[in-house]
Design a protein around this motif. Sequence first.
Motif, PDB file in Angstrom:
ATOM      1  N   GLU A  30       0.869  -1.164  -0.006  1.00 23.06           N
ATOM      2  CA  GLU A  30       0.056   0.078  -0.143  1.00 23.06           C
ATOM      3  C   GLU A  30       0.755   1.322   0.082  1.00 23.06           C
ATOM      4  N   ALA A  31       2.273   1.218   0.290  1.00 22.89           N
ATOM      5  CA  ALA A  31       2.926   2.226   0.505  1.00 22.89           C
ATOM      6  C   ALA A  31       4.078   2.564  -0.665  1.00 22.89           C
ATOM      7  N   VAL A  32       3.761   1.787  -1.964  1.00 21.48           N
ATOM      8  CA  VAL A  32       4.506   2.001  -3.191  1.00 21.48           C
ATOM      9  C   VAL A  32       3.778   2.267  -4.271  1.00 21.48           C
ATOM     10  N   ALA A  33       4.435   3.309  -4.860  1.00 22.19           N
ATOM     11  CA  ALA A  33       3.336   4.002  -6.034  1.00 22.19           C
ATOM     12  C   ALA A  33       2.959   3.186  -7.002  1.00 22.19           C
ATOM     13  N   HIS A  34       3.822   2.437  -7.673  1.00 23.82           N
ATOM     14  CA  HIS A  34       2.891   1.590  -9.037  1.00 23.82           C
ATOM     15  C   HIS A  34       3.457   0.198  -8.719  1.00 23.82           C
ATOM     16  N   PRO A  35       2.683  -0.733  -7.980  1.00 25.23           N
ATOM     17  CA  PRO A  35       2.888  -2.022  -7.556  1.00 25.23           C
ATOM     18  C   PRO A  35       2.855  -2.742  -8.913  1.00 25.23           C
ATOM     19  N   SER A  72      -5.634   4.567   0.680  1.00 28.65           N
ATOM     20  CA  SER A  72      -4.990   5.501   1.609  1.00 28.65           C
ATOM     21  C   SER A  72      -4.500   4.722   2.881  1.00 28.65           C
ATOM     22  N   PRO A  73      -3.727   5.157   3.582  1.00 24.12           N
ATOM     23  CA  PRO A  73      -3.276   4.308   4.753  1.00 24.12           C
ATOM     24  C   PRO A  73      -4.538   4.114   5.828  1.00 24.12           C
ATOM     25  N   GLN A  74      -4.247   2.995   6.378  1.00 26.46           N
ATOM     26  CA  GLN A  74      -5.273   2.603   7.282  1.00 26.46           C
ATOM     27  C   GLN A  74      -5.259   3.714   8.642  1.00 26.46           C
ATOM     28  N   LYS A  75      -6.387   3.587   9.231  1.00 28.55           N
ATOM     29  CA  LYS A  75      -6.453   4.362  10.339  1.00 28.55           C
ATOM     30  C   LYS A  75      -5.580   3.755  11.500  1.00 28.55           C
ATOM     31  N   GLY A  76      -5.053   4.568  12.343  1.00 24.35           N
ATOM     32  CA  GLY A  76      -3.928   4.019  13.278  1.00 24.35           C
ATOM     33  C   GLY A  76      -2.825   3.526  12.509  1.00 24.35           C
ATOM     34  N   ALA A  77      -2.286   3.990  11.439  1.00 19.45           N
ATOM     35  CA  ALA A  77      -1.015   3.600  10.758  1.00 19.45           C
ATOM     36  C   ALA A  77       0.203   3.991  11.625  1.00 19.45           C
ATOM     37  N   GLY A  78       1.133   3.103  11.456  1.00 22.94           N
ATOM     38  CA  GLY A  78       2.285   3.320  12.344  1.00 22.94           C
ATOM     39  C   GLY A  78       2.890   4.649  11.760  1.00 22.94           C
ATOM     40  N   GLY A 103       7.960   3.402  -9.134  1.00 19.75           N
ATOM     41  CA  GLY A 103       7.588   4.732  -8.756  1.00 19.75           C
ATOM     42  C   GLY A 103       8.059   5.515  -7.212  1.00 19.75           C
ATOM     43  N   GLY A 104       8.750   4.471  -6.542  1.00 18.88           N
ATOM     44  CA  GLY A 104       9.320   4.979  -5.472  1.00 18.88           C
ATOM     45  C   GLY A 104       8.260   4.791  -4.401  1.00 18.88           C
ATOM     46  N   TYR A 105       8.657   5.166  -3.113  1.00 18.39           N
ATOM     47  CA  TYR A 105       7.764   5.315  -1.853  1.00 18.39           C
ATOM     48  C   TYR A 105       6.623   6.376  -1.996  1.00 18.39           C
ATOM     49  N   THR A 142      11.468  14.425   2.817  1.00 15.38           N
ATOM     50  CA  THR A 142       9.808  14.001   2.766  1.00 15.38           C
ATOM     51  C   THR A 142       9.730  12.814   3.862  1.00 15.38           C
ATOM     52  N   LEU A 143       8.525  12.780   4.279  1.00 19.36           N
ATOM     53  CA  LEU A 143       8.142  11.633   5.073  1.00 19.36           C
ATOM     54  C   LEU A 143       7.554  10.610   4.045  1.00 19.36           C
ATOM     55  N   ILE A 144       7.901   9.506   4.154  1.00 18.27           N
ATOM     56  CA  ILE A 144       7.273   8.492   3.562  1.00 18.27           C
ATOM     57  C   ILE A 144       6.302   7.578   4.233  1.00 18.27           C
ATOM     58  N   MET A 145       5.261   6.903   3.698  1.00 18.86           N
ATOM     59  CA  MET A 145       4.205   6.219   4.440  1.00 18.86           C
ATOM     60  C   MET A 145       4.757   4.982   4.823  1.00 18.86           C
ATOM     61  N   ALA A 146       5.556   4.297   4.262  1.00 14.33           N
ATOM     62  CA  ALA A 146       6.288   2.937   4.572  1.00 14.33           C
ATOM     63  C   ALA A 146       6.892   3.103   5.765  1.00 14.33           C
ATOM     64  N   ASN A 147       6.533   2.029   6.560  1.00  7.15           N
ATOM     65  CA  ASN A 147       7.607   1.967   7.718  1.00  7.15           C
ATOM     66  C   ASN A 147       8.054   0.654   7.668  1.00  7.15           C
ATOM     67  N   ARG A 148       7.756  -0.326   6.836  1.00  9.23           N
ATOM     68  CA  ARG A 148       8.189  -1.635   6.958  1.00  9.23           C
ATOM     69  C   ARG A 148       8.587  -2.112   5.549  1.00  9.23           C
TER      70      ARG A 148
END
Lengths: 557, 363
Positions: free
Chosen positions: A300-305, A343-349, A324-326, A357-363
């Motif tokens: 869910e956190a990469v641009a073009h899977p 979009s990221p789930q509620k309660g995302a890490g 497409g990067g993170y 820039t902050l990226i969405m991915a944390n893992r």
Amino acid sequence: MTQLSSFHGGLHLAGHKTLSTSQPIATLPIPARLVIPLNQHIGAAGELLVAVGDHVLKGQALTKPVGYVSASVHATSSGTISDIGEYPLPHPSGLSARCVVIDTDGKDEWLPHQGEPSYRLLHAAEIRNRVRHAGVVGLGGATFPTSVKMNPAGQIIDTLIINGAECEPYITCDDMLMRERAKEVILGADILLHALGTAHCIIAIEDNKPDAIAALRAALKAAADDTQLGDIAVIAVPTLYPTGGEKQLIKVLTGKEVPSHGLPAEIGLVMQNVATAAAVYRAICCGEPLISRVVTVTGEAVAHPQNLEVRIGTPISQLIEHCGGYLPANPLPLSARADGSPSPQKGAGRPVSQGDTLIMANRLIMGGPMMGFALQSDELPVTKGCNCLLIQNVPAASAAMPCIRCGECVTVCPASLLPQQLYWHASSKNFDQVQDYHLFDCIECGCCSQVCPSHIPLVQYFRFAKTEIWHQETEKRKADHARVRHDFRSERLEREKREREEALRKKKELLAQKAAAETTSGEDDPKKAAIAAAMERVKAKKEQSESAADSAPGKNA
Amino acid sequence: MRFNTATSPHTTPATSVDQVMRKVLIALIPGTAACAWFFGWGVLINIGIACVVAVLCEAAMLYARGKAIKPYLMDNSALVTACLLALALPQLAPWWLTAIATFFAIVFAKHLYGGLGFNPFNPAMVGYVVVMISFPREMTQWLPPLLLQTHVDLGFIDTLRLIFTSTPPPGLVWDSITMATPLDITKTQLNLQFSIQDIHADRNHGPLFGNLGGIGWEWINGLFLAGGIWMMWHRIIDWRIPAGLLGMLVLLSNSFALYDYASYPPPTFELFSGGIMLGAFFIATDPVTASTTPKGRWLFGAGIGFFIFVIRTWGSYPDGIAFAVLLMNMSVPLLDYYTMPRAYGHKWSELPGEDKHQDPKQP
Ligand code: SF4
Ligand code: SF4
């Protein structure tokens, strides 16, 4: 063989497969630098065949297999070897291991190679040998050398199972491979049948992959006029995690169970992954070693899977860049995003910062969400076992509560274990008890952790217990060794004394020689020799130029 | 780019303890509403008292044991215990009775054994048995169901006064308000050598019995049954325990009723009177104190069904659910041990400690 059985437990998980199946498999451009690990399989590393500074061609062997359980590793593009040394690898422990680094020349020049399309003329042992030298290993993630599993070793194998179940969410590399290279899979299966001396083959695919099933059935039909083709059947199995597990799939297809601590061969079965079958086809019919594989880049956190055909040794960061990067943190809401990706789930890490820039991915996960392992960095090379890179934002785990004995873990465990009892004994480091409850039959599928309402990281406890027990066993073996050695202690002491004296004598001799040599030329020391040589050259040049200067006026004249 | 690592699975858990407990509380609503409809405000007041005492005891014990108060208090497990206990007590039980029962349930049966997950005995049933043995007279203060309350009309204030001061409203005496339950009556009358048919035909007792069980009670049981089925649907409870319990109860009561229908009530009566459905779906299924293996759960449920029937039929207490549950709680370690499922790839169920395990596989 249409009567399907089922295994205990399992989970119906959301597939998230369509995220990465909308585009055909793309080929990643040649990276500037390839880092190719020398040992990418279970078993012994091969013997190194190249040295720093060598120019290698695409497909050239870097190692040759040593020992029975071994396979080669090849250069995955042409270029020059710039280093051979320790590099961090994608491994749960964050290990470093020996790698060959190739600075590619961009020509992607193949080593001349030739396959044998009439593989039925080849002897089984010859096929195994070619597969072994082509570096083919289990591509489902286990990376067990395929040549070993192709040897029935006296056992009667009545069915070959080609595993295309791909039961983990998000992963689609086998799905795409079956859709696009169905013929390779079928012929690969036929080669394996021939090598094993087996009559029947089942290609098992979860029924959430209708396109792959159709493609394989069509390829099978197209090959129907080949009368020598083995008895190959494509069977759709119900979608249920972990149907793709070796033991679970065997149970589903045959109703039989692989004995604990045993191998499928004991019940007349051999299982290979679909991608492995395709790799075997390429190795035998085209003479191409295993130098690339299909990798799913998704999440869910990469641009073009999508799925990529990637050379082994390519840095993971390049795959992600190509996709497409993170994604940045807090992307636009669902409605505003053109591709409709969630979009990221509620309660995302907490997201990770990338530069400014902050990226969405944390893992960053290699493999699927259930059994994959989290990587520390994206500056690691793709290896033969890397089927998927999952880029996710996983909310931080909430604190574990005590086990409430709800038994959900028992209900879902596909190995019919009692995870809650295992946990009880593992957490109190009761390692004998934990084995009594069959810890070593746990396949670490993660079903139990997933359903536990107390959020106990059960799998983590089981891995810990396994590692501890292995460790203890090694220690014990060492201690046993010591005891045996003790009996020969006096003898050893004696021998050591002799050896010491011998070594001392040798050292003295060597020193004497060295001293003698140094006084003469110092040529035994390469560094000194190099310096000396350089000085010589400088001197010569100087003399030359001097003489040239001297002679110049004369020449001009 | 560097990332944090963690072990698999890399997913968000499907559920949590507080969600499970919340669903149990939701499933209790229909049955509780029926109780309140038939037996008045006392039901709700009892639940209120029990919940307040339970939360206070829980917080105090967590504090005393040096545990994190918030996550444990938020898990709703104390509320579930409190509700089950309050529903099991008579509606006009004095406030201190409810408080004592709850205190014992939370402090002794739960926390002194190690808190959530570690208690071998069902806390609600321990609390119930403590007051049952200590205060037998107060434990019989049941109201007749609404349909028969022609002569009593207890409002909220009257009920409050009754519970907190034990003073009946002016013009009424205790005995005119309370009444024995159908189970009590069946038992005492059978002991007096009346037949089931005599009891049902009796001018005083007859109206207490409905088509299935006790009048009113059948509705309450039916709605607890519905709540239980909803919980099974949501996989909050395992179906084997209630199935084993009810199955055994039907089997026994049916056999005995067939053998002598005058002395043994029919299975429908057994199922739809007293707290059977509450017991089968909400109390016996308390995960902490039940067996965890599939076969063990069958046996656990069947065992409770067996003891309920035995205590109801031959014991000295009218309803034996609490004792039956506690007796089976004691057998859980044995049940778990002997009903271990056969693990994949093993020929037969090798009991721990009995199989000679091989060397662990090296990676
Ligand atoms: S991780 Fe092990 S114990 Fe847990 S469900 Fe899977 S096989 Fe069973
Ligand atoms: S799922 Fe978790 S809480 Fe339930 S029995 Fe298993 S370990 Fe205990």
